[in-house]
Design an enzyme around this catalytic site. Structure first.
Site, PDB file in Angstrom:
ATOM      1  N   GLY A  70      15.401  13.220  -0.589  1.00  0.00           N
ATOM      2  CA  GLY A  70      16.120  12.544   0.488  1.00  0.00           C
ATOM      3  C   GLY A  70      17.560  12.305   0.101  1.00  0.00           C
ATOM      4  O   GLY A  70      17.931  12.359  -1.071  1.00  0.00           O
ATOM      5  N   GLY A 121      21.036   9.763   1.357  1.00  0.00           N
ATOM      6  CA  GLY A 121      21.601   8.730   2.217  1.00  0.00           C
ATOM      7  C   GLY A 121      23.097   8.655   2.029  1.00  0.00           C
ATOM      8  O   GLY A 121      23.717   9.535   1.424  1.00  0.00           O
ATOM      9  N   GLY A 122      23.688   7.574   2.548  1.00  0.00           N
ATOM     10  CA  GLY A 122      25.132   7.443   2.491  1.00  0.00           C
ATOM     11  C   GLY A 122      25.660   7.187   1.090  1.00  0.00           C
ATOM     12  O   GLY A 122      26.817   7.477   0.796  1.00  0.00           O
ATOM     13  N   LYS A 157      17.529   9.317  -8.944  1.00  0.00           N
ATOM     14  CA  LYS A 157      18.369   8.842  -7.848  1.00  0.00           C
ATOM     15  C   LYS A 157      19.816   8.851  -8.307  1.00  0.00           C
ATOM     16  O   LYS A 157      20.217   8.070  -9.177  1.00  0.00           O
ATOM     17  CB  LYS A 157      17.947   7.433  -7.426  1.00  0.00           C
ATOM     18  CG  LYS A 157      18.679   6.903  -6.211  1.00  0.00           C
ATOM     19  CD  LYS A 157      18.059   5.599  -5.711  1.00  0.00           C
ATOM     20  CE  LYS A 157      18.703   5.121  -4.418  1.00  0.00           C
ATOM     21  NZ  LYS A 157      18.048   3.897  -3.902  1.00  0.00           N
ATOM     22  N   TYR A 214       7.483   8.196 -10.517  1.00  0.00           N
ATOM     23  CA  TYR A 214       7.117   9.003  -9.349  1.00  0.00           C
ATOM     24  C   TYR A 214       5.826   8.463  -8.757  1.00  0.00           C
ATOM     25  O   TYR A 214       4.864   8.194  -9.460  1.00  0.00           O
ATOM     26  CB  TYR A 214       6.937  10.470  -9.742  1.00  0.00           C
ATOM     27  CG  TYR A 214       6.508  11.352  -8.588  1.00  0.00           C
ATOM     28  CD1 TYR A 214       7.421  11.742  -7.617  1.00  0.00           C
ATOM     29  CD2 TYR A 214       5.187  11.773  -8.458  1.00  0.00           C
ATOM     30  CE1 TYR A 214       7.047  12.534  -6.545  1.00  0.00           C
ATOM     31  CE2 TYR A 214       4.799  12.573  -7.390  1.00  0.00           C
ATOM     32  CZ  TYR A 214       5.729  12.950  -6.443  1.00  0.00           C
ATOM     33  OH  TYR A 214       5.347  13.731  -5.375  1.00  0.00           O
ATOM     34  N   ASP A 222      14.090  -3.526   4.078  1.00  0.00           N
ATOM     35  CA  ASP A 222      14.129  -2.241   4.786  1.00  0.00           C
ATOM     36  C   ASP A 222      12.726  -1.638   4.868  1.00  0.00           C
ATOM     37  O   ASP A 222      12.542  -0.437   4.660  1.00  0.00           O
ATOM     38  CB  ASP A 222      15.093  -1.274   4.097  1.00  0.00           C
ATOM     39  CG  ASP A 222      15.464  -0.081   4.987  1.00  0.00           C
ATOM     40  OD1 ASP A 222      15.338  -0.191   6.223  1.00  0.00           O
ATOM     41  OD2 ASP A 222      15.873   0.964   4.449  1.00  0.00           O
ATOM     42  N   LYS A 227       9.710   0.037   6.462  1.00  0.00           N
ATOM     43  CA  LYS A 227       9.506   0.941   7.593  1.00  0.00           C
ATOM     44  C   LYS A 227       8.538   2.016   7.121  1.00  0.00           C
ATOM     45  O   LYS A 227       8.333   2.196   5.908  1.00  0.00           O
ATOM     46  CB  LYS A 227      10.829   1.550   8.048  1.00  0.00           C
ATOM     47  CG  LYS A 227      11.596   2.282   6.951  1.00  0.00           C
ATOM     48  CD  LYS A 227      12.958   2.743   7.447  1.00  0.00           C
ATOM     49  CE  LYS A 227      13.768   3.399   6.318  1.00  0.00           C
ATOM     50  NZ  LYS A 227      15.105   3.820   6.772  1.00  0.00           N
ATOM     51  N   PRO A 228       7.909   2.753   8.031  1.00  0.00           N
ATOM     52  CA  PRO A 228       6.927   3.756   7.623  1.00  0.00           C
ATOM     53  C   PRO A 228       7.462   4.795   6.639  1.00  0.00           C
ATOM     54  O   PRO A 228       6.724   5.294   5.792  1.00  0.00           O
ATOM     55  CB  PRO A 228       6.514   4.396   8.952  1.00  0.00           C
ATOM     56  CG  PRO A 228       6.676   3.290   9.941  1.00  0.00           C
ATOM     57  CD  PRO A 228       7.916   2.551   9.498  1.00  0.00           C
ATOM     58  N   ASP A 279      11.945   2.858  -2.314  1.00  0.00           N
ATOM     59  CA  ASP A 279      13.307   2.591  -1.876  1.00  0.00           C
ATOM     60  C   ASP A 279      13.628   1.097  -1.771  1.00  0.00           C
ATOM     61  O   ASP A 279      13.577   0.490  -0.699  1.00  0.00           O
ATOM     62  CB  ASP A 279      13.618   3.269  -0.545  1.00  0.00           C
ATOM     63  CG  ASP A 279      15.125   3.343  -0.285  1.00  0.00           C
ATOM     64  OD1 ASP A 279      15.882   2.769  -1.098  1.00  0.00           O
ATOM     65  OD2 ASP A 279      15.527   3.938   0.722  1.00  0.00           O
TER      66      ASP A 279
END
Length: 323
Positions: free
Chosen positions: A18, A20-21, A40, A90, A134, A136-137, A152
């Site tokens: 993934g 992100g910003g 990360k 992981y 944060d 969320k699914p 995350d």
């Protein structure tokens, strides 16, 4: 940023997970142990900003503090690397978002199993004074046995952490469909913020969609503050009364009217006979000037609300918020 196949120190990057910003996330392999890891990498240009750097340091501190199965541990920190990166444990499992894409409405027992396991992990975080902010699914992994993992912690908050300067409207943290009203209004959030998200997620597991959603994120945020979600029992008559009441309490607009933390939420799941069923019919007044639900469906009205809401949010934030 590195690419799959690259070697960074004694880690080989295998695939992207993934982006992100502020960071890019990859699965990798530790060449010393042979085990899979998560790497990360943080955008060094972002870390030049106080807020981004503080979130990086906060994520390191939180990762070292939380030690429980289902929460990824921080294995290594390379703050002086270019770019800086974290090595995380992981976690196996299927994304809850993927599960919902395959089967939008889950059977009630399975939905309750997932939310109970998730809430128990969040209750542990709250005991350590850590608030995810944060949920969320996309940030929940579910294994074949129903066990849950949370990923995350990039915008998680450790109680007592220093505030850093807020730099405009983009400083709001969270995902609109799952943001609690206090987050939308610019507050930092706390345990009740996660409780609200737990209620939203359980609603979605049972209804097949979040309680508030719109193509425009500002319209979604407005709905959290002012609209009334369709009652669960109207959408599914197999939802037990105590579950509908639990969701209604978790999703109260005013945080003091919700469960105090995830521990109370778990206790309510375990003792359905003690849930106050009357809360389903209790008024939950809007938090800003209300607009009728028929008008909110009008695109011109939505555009006007979005424009006004954006202007007000920017002015208030620039004047009042200091993160």
């Amino acid at each position: 940023m590195p690419n799959p196949g690259d070697q960074v120190d004694h880690y080989v990057i295998t695939r992207p997970l993934g982006r992100g910003g502020e960071a890019a996330v990859f699965q990798g392999q530790d060449l010393r142990t042979g085990r899979p890891v998560v790497l990360k990498f943080f955008d060094p240009t972002q870390l030049g900003e106080i807020a981004a750097y503080e979130r990086f340091r906060r994520e390191v501190t939180i990762g070292r503090l939380l030690r429980r199965p289902g929460i990824p541990a921080v294995l290594d920190v390379h703050e002086d690397a270019k770019p800086p990166y974290l090595v995380l444990e992981y976690m196996e499992g299927q994304s809850l978002r993927t599960i919902l894409q395959e089967s939008p409405r889950l059977p009630v027992p399975r939905a309750l199993q997932i939310i109970t396991n998730l809430a128990e992990l969040i209750a542990y975080c709250h005991q350590q004074h850590v608030y995810h902010r944060d949920l969320k699914p996309e940030n929940v992994l579910v294994d074949t046995d129903g066990s849950v993992r949370i990923i995350d912690f990039g915008i998680a908050l450790l109680d007592g952490a220093p505030r850093v300067t807020w730099r405009g409207f983009s400083g709001l943290v969270g995902t609109p469909e799952y943001m609690a009203p206090e987050q939308i209004r610019g507050e930092r959030g706390g345990p009740q913020t996660d409780v609200y998200a737990l209620g939203v997620i359980l609603y979605e597991l049972l209804a097949g969609h979040p309680p508030y959603h719109s193509p425009n994120p500002l319209s979604t945020m407005y709905q959290h503050l002012n609209m009334t979600a369709e009652p669960l029992r109207k959408l599914r008559n197999d939802v037990p009364d105590h579950v509908a009441a639990l969701v209604a309490k978790a999703m109260r607009r005013r945080k003091e009217e919700r469960f105090a933390d995830a521990g109370e939420f778990v206790a309510a799941l375990a003792h359905p006979d003690q849930v106050d069923l009357s809360i389903v019919d209790r008024p939950d007044p809007p938090l800003s000037s209300p607009v009728s639900e028929s008008l909110i469906k009008n695109p011109l009205v939505v555009l006007g609300l979005v424009a006004a809401g954006t202007a007000i949010a920017i002015l208030l934030a620039e004047a009042l918020l200091r993160r």
